[in-house]
Scaffold this active site. Structure first.
Site, mmCIF file in Angstrom:
data_model
loop_
_atom_site.group_PDB
_atom_site.id
_atom_site.type_symbol
_atom_site.label_atom_id
_atom_site.label_comp_id
_atom_site.label_asym_id
_atom_site.label_seq_id
_atom_site.Cartn_x
_atom_site.Cartn_y
_atom_site.Cartn_z
ATOM 1 N N LYS A 137 13.788 100.827 11.535
ATOM 2 C CA LYS A 137 12.477 101.423 11.805
ATOM 3 C C LYS A 137 11.631 101.458 10.535
ATOM 4 C CE LYS A 137 10.162 105.661 13.278
ATOM 5 N NZ LYS A 137 10.259 106.952 13.997
ATOM 6 N N HIS A 277 28.212 66.730 38.867
ATOM 7 C CA HIS A 277 26.999 67.503 39.158
ATOM 8 C C HIS A 277 27.333 68.789 39.910
ATOM 9 C CE1 HIS A 277 24.769 64.237 37.510
ATOM 10 N NE2 HIS A 277 25.085 63.397 38.479
#
Length: 516
Positions: A137, A277
């Site tokens: 912070k 696939h």
């Protein structure tokens, strides 16, 4: 922002001695907590115990040690506000310019002992995240470092700038710090959610993902991509696999490997699955892996070119030799014996992936996610496993014992075929697969047409109910003798009549397996 005072409190002590020695040598005052302090003492590096800063001993078995204004005020004070600095001076609190903190090994603990709630709770860090967040912070004034990999860069910048760290670096490290604490909290939330699971999905979800590697590209070369690991991933997940040989895994490789591994774990007997696939183009179970491979390959050897192949047993030399005659992208198995690996070395680009731990029904990921524009669709994974006692015979002719075994085999495969899915099987192997068609009868026709041998005396599985009898009539023409499907159509009676007309057998599972 020149660094003059630092706090060190790390669980992962990699690189700590070198960093602390350099900081001390530069005249920087070091503050440390108990465990980290012991490591510094062993290295002969002086430090100030955290209790000297707080005026309190570490208490409650270390649960409380850094949660004190004497620590957090020194981190959070804004250097550009005189009243902040005056308050610190009045309270005799010193500024802290560098926070080097990483957290208790919660993720590692729950991976090793996932059922130990007490051990997991004790590895939930409280003071560490508070230190990190406070420093992040106040990154305008404070440098926070959570990753030992950043130690060399931080020290190099300090050397180059008379002990100071620039704003851009502080900002980047602050972003990384908040990602670190967010990932940590997400892992804890996922662990607790696993123990508080109900039928409904939670109101909010938080996921923690760690990059495993950048990929060359995504599904297509114009798409950038990377592979991320879930912080809560089990040991049997694909993200924990080891690449023993071959080129780096691609985006499409990983999709196919995951599909192959999930499918192959459906079987208890030695089995082989060939994936292209994400759809199986051949699956078989047999008494040995070489036999399972040959049977799986015979289903569709053309589509098997460039495929991914999975096995549910340790791969031996005989199977490896059989595989050398086919070009494949990769092979995945729970283990590989040395003779098999030696055989594969002649194909240096062939990807060999070893799964660290086999699971009877696949990796227990908590959620199955699919992306949509602006969000995600989330569901529990499809882990439903149909047993013989779950089957409901609905035809006039009940299936014979050997037909039941074939039907269950076909059902396991069909669960992993894209919808609409039709699978034909005989003798413990697929002989025709129709995947991903817009109509079920088209899937039935395509699966039959792809079969390299007649469908006589085969069985058929359908991932969802038959809306019309046309697929049944098509199967009957081909010689199919038994059918497995979920049931539940408004035309079930018509479908059953068609089955009886052709003297076929049919069972309902009561469960469907759509796969999109």
């Amino acid at each position: 922002m020149k660094i003059e005072r630092a706090i060190l409190s790390v669980s992962n002590k990699e690189g700590l001695p070198d960093l602390a020695r350099r900081l001390h040598g530069a005249g920087i005052e070091l503050i440390s907590t108990g465990g980290t302090g012991k490591a510094l003492t062993q290295e002969g590096i002086p430090y100030q115990p955290i209790s000297d800063v707080t005026g309190f001993p570490e208490i409650l078995d270390g649960r409380v040690k850094t949660l004190h204004p004497g620590v957090h005020a020194g981190i959070l004070a804004r250097r550009d506000l005189q009243d902040h600095l005056d308050a610190l001076q009045e309270l005799k609190i010193g500024l802290i310019d560098l926070v080097v903190v990483n957290l208790y090994p919660f993720i590692e603990t729950v991976r090793k002992r996932p059922d130990s709630m007490e051990e997991a709770v004790e590895n939930i860090d409280i003071g560490g995240p508070a230190l990190i967040r406070a420093a992040a912070k106040n990154h305008e004034s404070v440098t926070v470092v959570v990753d030992p990999a950043d130690y060399p860069e931080v020290w190099a910048e300090m050397q180059a700038n008379d002990g100071a760290i620039g704003r851009d670096t502080r900002l980047r490290l602050a972003r990384k710090a908040f990602q670190h604490t967010a990932a940590y909290d997400a892992a804890i939330a996922a662990f607790l959610a696993e123990r508080d699971r109900g039928p409904q999905l939670p109101a909010s979800l938080t996921f923690s993902l760690q990059k495993v590697q950048d990929l060359r590209y995504g599904e297509n070369p114009h798409q950038s991509a990377a592979f991320y690991r879930s912080a809560a991933a089990p040991a049997s997940a694909l993200s924990a696999a080891r690449l023993l040989q071959g080129k780096e895994l691609s985006f499409n490789n990983l999709l196919d490997l995951n599909a192959a591994w999930q499918l192959i774990q459906e079987f208890n007997h030695s089995a082989c699955a060939i994936i292209k696939h994400t759809n199986p183009c051949g699956v078989a179970a047999a008494d040995s892996l070489p036999e399972a491979y040959r049977k799986a390959l015979s289903c569709d050897p053309v589509s098997a070119f460039g495929s991914i192949i999975a096995f549910n047993r340790a791969l031996d030399a005989e199977t490896a030799e059989a595989l050398l005659g086919l070009f494949v992208e990769g092979i995945v198995a729970p283990a590989f014996d040395e003779a098999a690996l030696e055989a594969f070395r002649s194909k240096k680009n062939l990807r060999i992936l070893e799964m660290p731990e086999a699971s009877p029904r696949g990796a227990r990921d908590d959620f199955d996610l699919k992306t949509v524009s602006g969000g995600f669709l989330v569901q529990h994974p499809d882990r439903y496993f149909v047993r013989e006692q779950d089957l409901k015979a609905v035809s006039r002719r009940a299936p014979e014992d050997d037909e039941v075994a074939e039907l269950l085999f076909a059902w396991k495969v069909c669960k992993h075929v894209k919808s609409n899915a039709i699978v034909y099987c005989r003798d413990g192997q697929t002989i025709g697969i129709g995947a991903g068609q817009m109509s079920r009868v088209d899937s039935a026709r395509i699966g039959a047409e792809k079969a390299r041998s007649p469908l006589q005396a085969s069985v058929m599985a359908s991932d969802a109910f038959f809306p019309f009898r046309d697929a049944i009539d098509e199967a009957a023409k081909r010689g199919v003798r038994a059918v497995i499907q979920p049931g539940g159509s408004i035309r079930d009676a018509e479908i059953i009549d068609a089955i009886d007309e052709h003297d076929m057998a049919m069972v309902f599972t009561g469960i469907r397996h759509f796969r999109h």
